[in-house]
Design a protein around this motif. Structure first.
Motif, PDB file in Angstrom:
ATOM      1  N   THR A 315       0.804  -1.226   0.000  1.00 48.04           N
ATOM      2  CA  THR A 315       0.000   0.000   0.000  1.00 48.04           C
ATOM      3  C   THR A 315       0.832   1.270   0.000  1.00 48.04           C
ATOM      4  OG1 THR A 315      -0.139   0.250   2.420  1.00 48.04           O
ATOM      5  CG2 THR A 315      -1.723  -1.240   1.369  1.00 48.04           C
ATOM      6  N   GLY A 316       2.124   1.150   0.309  1.00 45.35           N
ATOM      7  CA  GLY A 316       2.973   2.332   0.349  1.00 45.35           C
ATOM      8  C   GLY A 316       2.816   3.182   1.587  1.00 45.35           C
ATOM      9  N   GLN A 317       2.109   2.694   2.593  1.00 42.15           N
ATOM     10  CA  GLN A 317       1.915   3.498   3.800  1.00 42.15           C
ATOM     11  C   GLN A 317       2.436   2.773   5.036  1.00 42.15           C
ATOM     12  OE1 GLN A 317      -2.304   4.154   4.608  1.00 42.15           O
ATOM     13  NE2 GLN A 317      -2.817   2.246   3.578  1.00 42.15           N
ATOM     14  N   THR A 318       2.715   3.562   6.064  1.00 43.49           N
ATOM     15  CA  THR A 318       3.154   3.019   7.335  1.00 43.49           C
ATOM     16  C   THR A 318       1.950   2.953   8.270  1.00 43.49           C
ATOM     17  OG1 THR A 318       5.361   3.963   7.086  1.00 43.49           O
ATOM     18  CG2 THR A 318       4.680   3.318   9.319  1.00 43.49           C
ATOM     19  N   PRO A 319       1.555   1.758   8.705  1.00 38.73           N
ATOM     20  CA  PRO A 319       0.333   1.651   9.508  1.00 38.73           C
ATOM     21  C   PRO A 319       0.522   2.156  10.929  1.00 38.73           C
ATOM     22  CG  PRO A 319       1.385  -0.490   9.309  1.00 38.73           C
ATOM     23  CD  PRO A 319       2.147   0.438   8.418  1.00 38.73           C
ATOM     24  N   THR A 320      -0.548   2.704  11.488  1.00 34.77           N
ATOM     25  CA  THR A 320      -0.592   3.061  12.896  1.00 34.77           C
ATOM     26  C   THR A 320      -0.773   1.794  13.719  1.00 34.77           C
ATOM     27  OG1 THR A 320      -1.580   5.214  12.410  1.00 34.77           O
ATOM     28  CG2 THR A 320      -1.882   4.352  14.639  1.00 34.77           C
ATOM     29  N   LEU A 321      -0.120   1.733  14.869  1.00 35.47           N
ATOM     30  CA  LEU A 321      -0.305   0.615  15.791  1.00 35.47           C
ATOM     31  C   LEU A 321      -1.430   0.989  16.751  1.00 35.47           C
ATOM     32  CD1 LEU A 321       3.422  -0.297  16.528  1.00 35.47           C
ATOM     33  CD2 LEU A 321       1.915  -1.144  14.709  1.00 35.47           C
ATOM     34  N   PHE A 322      -2.488   0.177  16.783  1.00 30.62           N
ATOM     35  CA  PHE A 322      -3.759   0.551  17.400  1.00 30.62           C
ATOM     36  C   PHE A 322      -4.166  -0.476  18.445  1.00 30.62           C
ATOM     37  CE2 PHE A 322      -8.534   0.705  17.077  1.00 30.62           C
ATOM     38  CZ  PHE A 322      -8.699   2.003  17.531  1.00 30.62           C
ATOM     39  N   THR A 323      -4.762  -0.003  19.555  1.00 28.48           N
ATOM     40  CA  THR A 323      -5.231  -0.911  20.609  1.00 28.48           C
ATOM     41  C   THR A 323      -6.670  -0.624  21.009  1.00 28.48           C
ATOM     42  OG1 THR A 323      -4.400   0.555  22.351  1.00 28.48           O
ATOM     43  CG2 THR A 323      -2.926  -1.200  21.585  1.00 28.48           C
ATOM     44  N   GLY A 324      -7.404   0.137  20.216  1.00 21.53           N
ATOM     45  CA  GLY A 324      -8.780   0.490  20.559  1.00 21.53           C
ATOM     46  C   GLY A 324      -9.779  -0.538  20.074  1.00 21.53           C
ATOM     47  N   GLY A 325     -11.048  -0.150  20.170  1.00 20.88           N
ATOM     48  CA  GLY A 325     -12.119  -1.025  19.714  1.00 20.88           C
ATOM     49  C   GLY A 325     -12.543  -2.029  20.770  1.00 20.88           C
ATOM     50  N   GLY A 326     -13.417  -2.937  20.356  1.00 22.41           N
ATOM     51  CA  GLY A 326     -13.926  -3.947  21.273  1.00 22.41           C
ATOM     52  C   GLY A 326     -12.995  -5.130  21.383  1.00 22.41           C
ATOM     53  N   THR A 327     -13.525  -6.213  21.934  1.00 20.61           N
ATOM     54  CA  THR A 327     -12.725  -7.415  22.065  1.00 20.61           C
ATOM     55  C   THR A 327     -12.810  -8.257  20.794  1.00 20.61           C
ATOM     56  OG1 THR A 327     -14.578  -8.637  23.045  1.00 20.61           O
ATOM     57  CG2 THR A 327     -13.073  -7.505  24.549  1.00 20.61           C
ATOM     58  N   SER A 328     -11.901  -9.188  20.631  1.00 21.73           N
ATOM     59  CA  SER A 328     -11.914 -10.115  19.505  1.00 21.73           C
ATOM     60  C   SER A 328     -11.270 -11.417  19.951  1.00 21.73           C
ATOM     61  CB  SER A 328     -11.160  -9.534  18.298  1.00 21.73           C
ATOM     62  OG  SER A 328      -9.759  -9.649  18.493  1.00 21.73           O
ATOM     63  N   ASP A 329     -11.303 -12.414  19.087  1.00 18.17           N
ATOM     64  CA  ASP A 329     -10.676 -13.691  19.423  1.00 18.17           C
ATOM     65  C   ASP A 329      -9.162 -13.599  19.526  1.00 18.17           C
ATOM     66  OD1 ASP A 329     -13.020 -15.016  19.695  1.00 18.17           O
ATOM     67  OD2 ASP A 329     -12.860 -16.221  17.871  1.00 18.17           O
ATOM     68  N   ALA A 330      -8.595 -12.478  19.130  1.00 15.64           N
ATOM     69  CA  ALA A 330      -7.150 -12.299  19.295  1.00 15.64           C
ATOM     70  C   ALA A 330      -6.737 -12.442  20.750  1.00 15.64           C
ATOM     71  CB  ALA A 330      -6.728 -10.929  18.756  1.00 15.64           C
ATOM     72  N   ARG A 331      -7.653 -12.142  21.676  1.00 15.64           N
ATOM     73  CA  ARG A 331      -7.314 -12.234  23.098  1.00 15.64           C
ATOM     74  C   ARG A 331      -6.975 -13.660  23.507  1.00 15.64           C
ATOM     75  NH1 ARG A 331     -12.941 -11.923  22.640  1.00 15.64           N
ATOM     76  NH2 ARG A 331     -14.243 -13.061  24.157  1.00 15.64           N
ATOM     77  N   PHE A 332      -7.636 -14.645  22.891  1.00 13.84           N
ATOM     78  CA  PHE A 332      -7.356 -16.038  23.235  1.00 13.84           C
ATOM     79  C   PHE A 332      -6.037 -16.508  22.632  1.00 13.84           C
ATOM     80  CE2 PHE A 332     -12.133 -15.892  22.862  1.00 13.84           C
ATOM     81  CZ  PHE A 332     -12.349 -15.765  24.226  1.00 13.84           C
ATOM     82  N   LEU A 333      -5.725 -16.011  21.450  1.00 16.09           N
ATOM     83  CA  LEU A 333      -4.477 -16.388  20.786  1.00 16.09           C
ATOM     84  C   LEU A 333      -3.282 -15.754  21.478  1.00 16.09           C
ATOM     85  CD1 LEU A 333      -5.883 -15.969  17.202  1.00 16.09           C
ATOM     86  CD2 LEU A 333      -5.341 -18.146  18.305  1.00 16.09           C
TER      87      LEU A 333
END
Length: 377
Positions: A315-333
């Motif tokens: 994409t040619g862009q540098t992504p922001t590192l983000f910790t907002g929003g709700g929960t997801s299954d990432a918490r179990f992993l």
């Protein structure tokens, strides 16, 4: 002119056609399993409680990288509010419409197609795995949580996990989710004694008793947050009391509240502090607590660096590192020990009427996943 083939679009459309209202997989995992079986993956279903959980692996040894996601979707709401059938994928003005288009059937399709291209070129250095569930949008008790418990009991330990949730804010690749706040909730019933409003000495008004404690709970600063998370948030979602009559002091007051808490607090500490406030105000009460997920944070390492570089490539862009929003299954992993990130399409329309994804983002998203596989496997 012959249209350019877009396998990610075609698989996304096939998945949207399956009415996988949580926790019903509606055949989505079997559709994906057939694609993975053709790639030489070893397949296993770790089902429980009416939930479908597909575990698929190709290769062996370390490192293990998991591509993870969910096939279930939230209810559509009133069908008449949609401009087209939510389970009949429809293209309008460069957008693909349908329930699950963004959350997260396009992410799953992009992952499968990325694996197909990657494995057509080379064998993985280690293990490539898929973990797909139909219980993310609902109770999330028998989905990824259950599958991880089973796999952990076998001594399986992943190194990296990528969840294909819709995480982009405005443009594909503009941010990577590297952590999430925890979620702790409580159904609180404050007990009183019902009576006539004309005889308050013969009653005990639970609303009056609750009010000072509630004011303190709302005013409390639970923590200060940190460089990655805002301070822990306390929010009341429901408050109810009374019989509907204007001359009856109620016998109880019901309150539902929720903490979205960062890594500076723990669920047990928050429970202890709330209990101390309630007790200090002399309340008689019943508290039913539930913990939806602990907070997690993936710190800078191989996965984040591979993801940033791959997004920049495509994409040619540098992504922001983000910790907002709700929960997801990432918490179990993450709790399983894996470096975990979430990367997916733009999330503006998720859980909304006329949910959609930009067709132009589908192949680039799949290419981002493919570049990450190249870097780590």
């Amino acid at each position: 002119m012959t249209p350019i083939a877009n396998p990610v679009l075609e698989l996304t459309r096939a998945l949207i056609k399956r009415r996988s209202l949580t926790p019903d997989d509606a055949g989505c995992c079997e559709l994906i399993a057939e694609r993975l079986r053709g790639l030489g993956f070893t397949l296993e279903y770790i089902d429980a409680g009416g939930v479908t959980n597909l575990w698929a692996t190709r290769g062996c040894g370390a490192p293990m990288l998991i591509l993870a996601g969910h096939t279930d979707v939230v209810p559509t709401g009133p069908l008449e509010d949609w401009d087209s059938d939510p389970f009949e994928p429809t293209i309008r003005n460069g957008l693909l419409y349908g329930r699950g288009a963004a959350d997260m059937k396009s992410g799953l399709a992009a992952m499968v197609c990325a694996a197909e291209r990657f494995l057509a070129r080379r064998e993985p250095r280690g293990t490539l795995a898929f973990l797909i569930t139909s219980d993310e949008e609902g109770a999330a008790r028998h989905g990824t949580r259950h599958a991880v418990e089973v796999l952990r009991s076998r001594g399986i330990r992943p190194h990296y996990a990528i969840v294909g949730e819709a995480t982009a804010a405005a443009r594909l690749g503009d941010r990577i989710v590297i952590g999430r706040r925890g979620s702790l909730g409580c159904n609180l019933r404050v007990l009183g004694r019902q009576g006539h409003v004309a005889y308050p000495d013969k009653a005990d008004n639970p609303i009056h008793r609750l009010a000072p404690a509630l004011a303190e709970l709302v005013a409390t600063r639970w923590d200060e947050g940190n460089a990655h998370f805002p301070p822990t948030s306390f929010q009341i979602s429901n408050l109810h009391s009374g019989t509907g009559a204007n001359n009856v002091i109620p016998g109880h007051a019901d309150l539902i509240f929720n903490f979205r808490f960062c890594t500076e607090s723990t669920a047990e500490d928050l429970k202890t502090r709330v209990t101390e406030i309630l007790n200090r105000h002399g309340l008689r009460y019943e508290a039913d607590w539930w913990l939806s997920g602990e907070p997690f944070l993936t710190r800078d390492g191989e996965l984040i660096q591979a993801a940033q570089a791959s997004i920049a490539d495509i994409t040619g862009q540098t992504p922001t590192l983000f910790t907002g929003g709700g929960t997801s299954d990432a918490r179990f992993l993450a709790a399983w020990g894996a470096q975990t990130v979430e990367i997916g399409p733009v999330n503006d329309s998720i859980h909304k009427v006329n949910e959609h994804v930009a067709i132009a983002d589908l192949m680039p998203l799949s290419m981002i996943y493919e570049r990450i596989l190249d870097r780590l496997l």
